[in-house]
Design an enzyme around this catalytic site. Structure first.
Site, PDB file in Angstrom:
ATOM      1  N   TYR A  38      -3.229  -0.732  10.441  1.00 12.64           N
ATOM      2  CA  TYR A  38      -2.920  -1.074   8.983  1.00 12.64           C
ATOM      3  C   TYR A  38      -1.755  -0.510   8.347  1.00 12.64           C
ATOM      4  CZ  TYR A  38      -4.434  -0.827   4.139  1.00 12.64           C
ATOM      5  OH  TYR A  38      -4.145  -1.036   2.425  1.00 12.64           O
ATOM      6  N   SER A  95       1.005  -1.274  -0.022  1.00 10.58           N
ATOM      7  CA  SER A  95       0.002  -0.165  -0.107  1.00 10.58           C
ATOM      8  C   SER A  95       0.720   1.481   0.101  1.00 10.58           C
ATOM      9  CB  SER A  95      -0.882  -0.136   1.245  1.00 10.58           C
ATOM     10  OG  SER A  95      -1.576   1.070   1.318  1.00 10.58           O
TER      11      SER A  95
END
Length: 669
Positions: A559, A546
């Site tokens: 996350y 990500s």
């Protein structure tokens, strides 16, 4: 034509009648020639390739009978009969439809309105029996004639035409070493005659065959229990695939059907296996003979692996000697010396091919061959065509030309991919893209229904897996091995997201986030690497990380930290696995809202609240903060996976590719 296609579908739907893509059917009728307005006699016949069970009008060749019959006058003889295949093009009517097959002469020269040529196991059993001619007479009387072995071609068509003319009571014939041909004045009569020959042969073998044609069961060679043999098959398959891919990478197929297991448990299987198959359709896929492991089923796995490696060396030497014995100056080059069929007593059969269908069909054909051997041995002695004749067909220039006409393989052909989180969002898009580019795809997801739906849409294999479980991950990789022979390409995509401020993030939130993505990616990569190293074919591991792996944003500690963990796994594994030609790379997406499983499960609402925008506008919000001002879709991430794995970046490892439409703060430094 409708009657012809209906007959083809009926006959092709039952594999007792003919093997996949084997045999052909034809019909003759009068039609109006649009160029002259005159009536013209035509023949519709299944063209080269295709399968009877799914034959369509586009798969038929259409020829003028007057021109086809005229070829007899220019036929140069059996030594030059291959030249006649090109002559069929001058007999085509209009566009002609599909390319005419080598069997066109058989259909066109036989004086019957409808003709079937089929490869039934029962018929080939009679055709390969040592006393096949006498058996044919005993079983059928004067209703079926015997045709001695002759390679398919123009001369065989002349032979069958002459035999029909000389045997007015005959409804068809048995072709020595090959199959059957039947005829009729109507489509229904032709179909009935084909089925009469097949069923009569079946009945004779059932009533007169000895009960154990393959001999008694040998102690230690009995089938292992199902769970044990499938576990052993999964453990063996990567090694077998490596051996079968020595000359070119192959896809595998595993079969543990009762026919295979029974054959391998019997005393006569070593003698019969080396004789190989006989029907040309069969050994063109199975090769001249299989590789047979000669150890009991209960042998230690390491012993089996060592033995099959030694047998493989012998097999390659024997195949090269077979080629040298029969090759002439104008023979095509040897295509490869690896086995297409590997038989392991107690476990089953491993078949190989350039794609999943070819591997599966090779296995089906060897089951056909086992059935043929059983039938022939039950009433006589199995006697396939001579080795020299097998070579003439295997290295036939017409077969070589057919191979040259095949389309170029897709970029990921012969690659086996496993995509975690493949049931939705980015994983689903990646699975679709990899399958479209030729890969065999295992769709792994904790949602069994989603995995099954995606796999069904792309012709892949679904696997239900919780990536946090060592046992479940090992089972998923084993399922990939059982389905295709191993694994070459891993996409670590499974994920979830917890969007909370630091003070609201619980230890359970942290653990759950890291268990799925950091631990899950590690477990999948580790198990896949075991297989890739065993295969020795290189490989690719791709992490869907990500932008958050390098960009610090608010309310996202769990996350973003686990994405940073994944990103560093890429670097660590790239350094460690490079020695095995396993490349490890990452992709850093951002703002993939549309179609995303993570965003639809609550993450979108949470991020929208953080940024103060309506949830339905979140994709637009992410797009406007990028340099390109465009929204990122799952397909864009799939494009990056393809770019990393399809070959153009063959010397790239340890790389992270941003797929974020341009986020300057996330530029890699």
């Amino acid at each position: 034509m409708e009657e012809l296609l209906a007959r083809a579908h009926t006959l092709g739907a039952d594999r007792r009648n003919t093997n996949y893509a084997g045999g052909n059917v034809s019909a003759k009728a009068t039609a109006t020639d649009p160029a002259t307005g005159d009536e013209v006699d035509l023949m519709w016949v299944k063209g080269s390739g295709g399968d009877l069970g799914t034959l369509t009008a586009a798969g038929l060749a259409v020829l003028r009978l007057d021109r086809l019959h005229a070829l007899v006058n220019v036929y140069p003889g059996a030594d030059r009969e291959d030249e006649m295949v090109a002559a069929f093009d001058y007999c085509l009517h209009g566009h002609g439809g599909a390319a005419p097959s080598i069997d066109t002469a058989m259909h066109g020269l036989v004086d019957a309105s409808h003709v079937d040529h089929l490869h039934p196991d029962s018929g080939i059993a009679v055709a390969t029996a040592a006393d096949g001619e006498d058996l044919t007479r005993k079983i059928f009387g004067d209703r079926v004639a015997w045709v001695p072995w002759r390679r398919p071609g123009f001369q065989l068509g002349l032979d069958i035409a002459a035999i029909k003319a000389g045997n007015p009571a005959a409804i068809g014939c048995v072709l020595g070493g090959h199959g059957i041909t039947a005829w009729g004045s109507t489509s229904a009569e032709c179909e009935a005659n084909s089925l009469e020959i097949i069923r009569t042969a079946e009945q004779y073998l059932a009533e007169h065959g000895k009960p154990e044609p393959f001999g008694p069961v040998v102690e230690g060679f009995e089938p292992l229990p199902e769970e044990d043999r499938r576990a052993r098959a999964a453990a063996l398959f990567p090694t077998l695939r490596r051996l079968a891919s020595t000359d070119s990478r192959q896809i595998g197929h595993f079969t543990d059907s009762p026919e295979v297991l029974d054959f391998l448990s019997r005393s006569e299987h070593p003698r019969l296996a080396v004789l190989g198959t006989s029907c040309p359709d069969h050994f063109l896929r199975t090769k001249v003979a299989p590789l047979v492991v000669d150890l009991p089923a209960v042998s230690p796995l390491d012993d089996v692996i060592a033995r099959v490696s030694a047998l493989h060396e012998t097999y390659r030497a024997d195949y090269a000697a077979y080629y040298s014995r029969h090759a002439t100056a104008d023979s095509p080059p040897m295509r490869g010396a690896d086995p297409a069929i590997i038989l392991v007593p107690g476990v089953g059969m491993f078949s190989f091919g350039r794609d999943k269908q070819t591997a599966r069909v090779a296995g089906e054909f060897y089951v056909n061959a086992i059935n043929v051997m059983r039938g022939a041995e039950s009433v006589s002695r199995y006697t396939p065509i001579d080795e020299s004749e097998k070579f003439r067909i295997e290295y036939w220039e017409l077969e070589e030309a057919k191979l040259r006409r095949m389309p170029a393989p897709k970029p990921l052909a012969t690659r086996i991919a496993l995509v975690t989180g493949g049931g939705s969002g980015i994983g689903k898009a990646i699975a679709h893209r990899l399958a479209a580019e030729g890969a065999c795809v295992v769709v792994a997801d904790r949602d069994a229904q989603s995995a099954a739906e995606v796999a069904s849409a792309i012709g892949g294999t679904p696997v239900t897996v919780d990536v946090t479980s060592e046992e479940a991950v090992a089972e998923a990789i084993a399922e990939a091995c059982l389905a295709y022979g191993g694994v070459d390409l891993i996409v670590n995509n499974a994920g979830l997201s917890v969007s909370k401020p630091l003070l609201e993030t619980t230890a359970a939130d942290w653990d759950r986030q890291h268990d799925v993505m950091a631990r899950g990616s590690f477990l999948v990569s580790r198990e896949a690497a075991r297989v890739m190293i065993t295969q020795d074919l290189g490989g690719d591991i791709v992490y869907i990380a990500s932008k958050n792996a390098v960009f610090a944003g608010p309310n996202n500690i769990a996350y973003s930290a686990t994405k940073a963990d994944q990103a560093h796994q890429v670097r660590l594994l790239a350094a460690e696995l490079g020695a095995y030609r396993i490349r490890v790379n990452g992709i850093n997406p951002d703002g993939v809202v549309r179609g995303s499983g993570i965003f639809s499960s609550g993450w979108g609402a949470q991020r929208a609240e953080v940024y103060g925008v309506p949830e339905e506008k979140l994709g637009e919000f992410y797009a406007q903060r990028t340099l390109l001002k465009t929204e990122v879709l799952p397909e864009h991430v799939a494009n990056a996976v393809f770019a990393l794995t399809a070959g153009d970046l063959s010397h790239t490892t340890g790389l992270h590719i941003p797929v974020d439409a341009g986020v300057a703060a996330a530029f890699l430094r």
